[in-house]
Design a protein around this motif. Structure first.
Motif, PDB file in Angstrom:
ATOM      1  N   ASP A   1       0.814  -1.223   0.000  1.00  0.00           N
ATOM      2  CA  ASP A   1       0.000   0.000   0.000  1.00  0.00           C
ATOM      3  C   ASP A   1       0.845   1.270   0.000  1.00  0.00           C
ATOM      4  O   ASP A   1       0.314   2.376   0.106  1.00  0.00           O
ATOM      5  N   GLY A   2       2.167   1.115  -0.108  1.00  0.00           N
ATOM      6  CA  GLY A   2       3.051   2.268  -0.152  1.00  0.00           C
ATOM      7  C   GLY A   2       3.578   2.702   1.201  1.00  0.00           C
ATOM      8  O   GLY A   2       4.433   3.599   1.263  1.00  0.00           O
ATOM      9  N   SER A   3       3.108   2.115   2.272  1.00  0.00           N
ATOM     10  CA  SER A   3       3.571   2.501   3.607  1.00  0.00           C
ATOM     11  C   SER A   3       4.975   1.962   3.861  1.00  0.00           C
ATOM     12  O   SER A   3       5.361   0.918   3.334  1.00  0.00           O
TER      13      SER A   3
ATOM     14  N   ARG B   1       0.867   0.668  13.206  1.00  0.00           N
ATOM     15  CA  ARG B   1       0.968   0.941  11.772  1.00  0.00           C
ATOM     16  C   ARG B   1       2.258   0.358  11.205  1.00  0.00           C
ATOM     17  O   ARG B   1       2.258  -0.264  10.141  1.00  0.00           O
ATOM     18  N   LEU B   2       3.362   0.553  11.914  1.00  0.00           N
ATOM     19  CA  LEU B   2       4.644   0.057  11.413  1.00  0.00           C
ATOM     20  C   LEU B   2       4.693  -1.465  11.442  1.00  0.00           C
ATOM     21  O   LEU B   2       5.248  -2.096  10.539  1.00  0.00           O
TER      22      LEU B   2
ATOM     23  N   ARG C   1       4.755  -6.521   8.330  1.00  0.00           N
ATOM     24  CA  ARG C   1       4.216  -7.848   8.008  1.00  0.00           C
ATOM     25  C   ARG C   1       3.776  -7.913   6.553  1.00  0.00           C
ATOM     26  O   ARG C   1       3.909  -8.957   5.907  1.00  0.00           O
ATOM     27  N   ASP C   2       3.278  -6.804   6.014  1.00  0.00           N
ATOM     28  CA  ASP C   2       2.897  -6.782   4.602  1.00  0.00           C
ATOM     29  C   ASP C   2       4.140  -6.780   3.700  1.00  0.00           C
ATOM     30  O   ASP C   2       4.150  -7.402   2.638  1.00  0.00           O
ATOM     31  N   ARG C   3       5.176  -6.095   4.113  1.00  0.00           N
ATOM     32  CA  ARG C   3       6.424  -6.058   3.343  1.00  0.00           C
ATOM     33  C   ARG C   3       7.081  -7.435   3.315  1.00  0.00           C
ATOM     34  O   ARG C   3       7.735  -7.809   2.334  1.00  0.00           O
TER      35      ARG C   3
END
Length: 364
Positions: A298-300, A327-328, A333-335
């Motif tokens: 998502d770009g985060s 948030r981090l 976990r998504d990265r």
């Protein structure tokens, strides 16, 4: 001796096989050697002892003999730590062998060197790299920096990024206070910057575990410990030395935040090792580290990237802002699912070596 087309001799420092003395360069060398073998390459691994890049006479003789025993036109992948300090050995060899130099870090980029030593290493490295058939580095940033610094043709420098093994999600400790730094304790890795930052936030609950070799810069380690003894943070920092295998896995598993305060890097493999476990990363925004940390789908950003003088503010934010931590952690976990494995690294290196194999033979 005539070897098949997909053959390579690798010349690595002898310590690469010592899993008890881990470093990013050693891990990379071991993994690509095994990876090339898995891809069907005939890998003749040559290990040379000595204190590289400034070896004694015995080590120099060992390297000279190893290269002299290879046949004209054969492909040799040499770790830059071995190759770049001895142009008087490597440059003549490059006139009859297809020499590929693997540069993990420019020799003169190490911190704490005297100016005369730095200039000499720089000159020697430039001579070696200009003689090589190809150069392999571990990030696109390192490729550009090396080409500019040594005035090298960019088409001879190839970026082959490290991979990472899949790992279980870290459970952490309390979600905030356990900080982990995995790096040899040398000036370049910035432990002093991290300790300076932490001593300004001693009012908060935190505990730092520093995993990494302590013998490379013992005077630096002594200064860090002496500085800690004068602060209230002494009991909150552990220098545990190098770890590997299950012991290192347990350190990652207990970490809430991974911290890498380096002054200089060429990739930062420990960053992806933390992200592979879903651990957010706080790192200095130097060299390629922002790219290594990367972005979630998502770009985060799965962590915090700050200048060296911004570590204290970032650490205070992490420790006091539960929403930020969540948030981090979600971004990390998504990265995690986007990271490449070592198979991609080996395939990329095999492509480079194949190009070298098919290139015109040395002029002799």
């Amino acid at each position: 001796m005539t070897l098949p087309v997909n053959s390579v001799h690798t010349v690595f420092p002898a310590q690469v096989v010592d899993v008890a003395a881990p470093s990013g360069g050693n891990v990379y060398d071991r993994r690509v050697s095994g990876g090339l073998s898995s891809l069907g390459w005939n890998v003749d691994e040559i290990l040379v002892g000595g204190d590289w890049p400034r070896p004694d006479a015995a080590a120099r003789a060992e390297l000279t003999s190893a290269l002299d025993n290879l046949d004209f036109g054969e492909v040799v992948l040499i770790d830059g730590l071995v190759a770049c300090g001895v142009p008087e050995i490597v440059v003549p060899a490059a006139r009859r062998l297809r020499v590929v130099v693997l540069v993990h870090l420019r020799l003169a980029a190490e911190t704490g060197l005297a100016d005369a030593v730095r200039e000499d290493l720089d000159r020697r490295e430039r001579e070696v790299l200009r003689s090589a058939s190809a150069i392999v580095v571990t990030s696109s940033w390192a490729a550009g920096e090396l080409a500019t610094h040594h005035d090298l043709p960019v088409n001879r420098i190839h970026s082959v990024e490290p991979g990472v093994d899949r790992a279980p999600l870290a459970h952490g400790t309390d979600g905030a206070s356990r900080l982990l730094c995995v790096a040899s304790v040398t000036p370049r890795k910035g432990h002093d910057l991290l300790l300076d930052a932490l001593t300004t936030i001693d009012d908060l609950d935190w505990h730092l575990v520093c995993v990494g070799a302590l013998h490379h810069a013992p005077e630096h380690v002594d200064r860090l410990r002496a500085r800690l003894k004068t602060s209230n943070a002494y009991e909150k920092v552990d220098f545990v030395g190098p770890q590997h295998g299950d012991e290192l896995d347990r350190s990652y598993a207990a970490a809430d935040l991974f911290v890498l305060p380096s002054r200089a890097e060429t990739y930062g493999m420990v960053v992806t090792e933390a992200l592979a476990r879903g651990i957010p990363v706080l790192a200095t925004d130097v060299d390629p580290l922002p790219r290594t940390v990367g972005h979630a789908p998502d770009g985060s950003v799965p962590g915090l990237l700050v200048p060296p003088d911004g570590l204290a503010v970032a650490l205070r934010s992490w420790l006091t802002d539960a929403d930020l931590r969540e948030r981090l952690r979600r971004a990390a976990r998504d990265r995690r699912g986007m990271l490449n494995g070592w198979e991609e690294t080996s395939n990329s290196l095999a492509t480079v070596l194949t190009q070298v194999t098919r290139s015109s033979p040395p002029s002799g």
